[in-house]
Design a protein around this motif. Structure first.
Motif: not given
Length: 129
Positions: A22-43
């Motif tokens: 997901s390019a949009s998820l990657l951009a969101e994480l990159t631009f916001t610095g938000r943590r990626l919870p384990a369940e979401e990382a799995h999903r």
């Protein structure tokens, strides 16, 4: 690192686009610095599984390590090199690379051991590196 006023510079911006679908998820994480919870990382397929606690994690890790250790170390190392090579090269180059790896592995004792074990319907035993 965006919270520190920097762009990530340890390879994540170069590697994650190839690993995360997901390019949009990657951009969101990159631009916001938000943590990626384990369940979401799995999903999203970034991790293969999530376990309930440390004890189950350790047991699963040791079981997986044991399964891998029972395989031919020559084959496991070649497969790892091929996966890493394929990440950064076109399919045709990856096929040529693994063909060369497999040609070299035909010289190892592991192939003969695996064939002999298969013919005798036994589990192969491989020498450690």
């Amino acid at each position: 690192q965006v919270d520190l006023g920097l762009a990530a510079d340890l390879g994540s911006l170069q590697r994650l686009p190839k690993l995360l679908g997901s390019a949009s998820l990657l951009a969101e994480l990159t631009f916001t610095g938000r943590r990626l919870p384990a369940e979401e990382a799995h999903r999203v397929g970034l991790v293969s599984r999530v376990l309930d606690d440390r004890d189950r994690l350790l047991a699963a890790a040791l079981s997986l390590a044991s399964d891998i250790a029972a395989k031919s170390p020559v084959a496991v190392q070649a497969a790892k090199r091929s996966l890493l090579f394929a990440r950064d090269h076109p399919v045709a180059e990856g096929l040529a690379q693994i063909a060369a790896e497999n040609a070299a592995m035909l010289q190892s004792e592991d192939v003969a051991r695996a064939v002999a074990a298969s013919l005798s319907k036994e589990k192969p035993s491989f020498a450690k590196l």
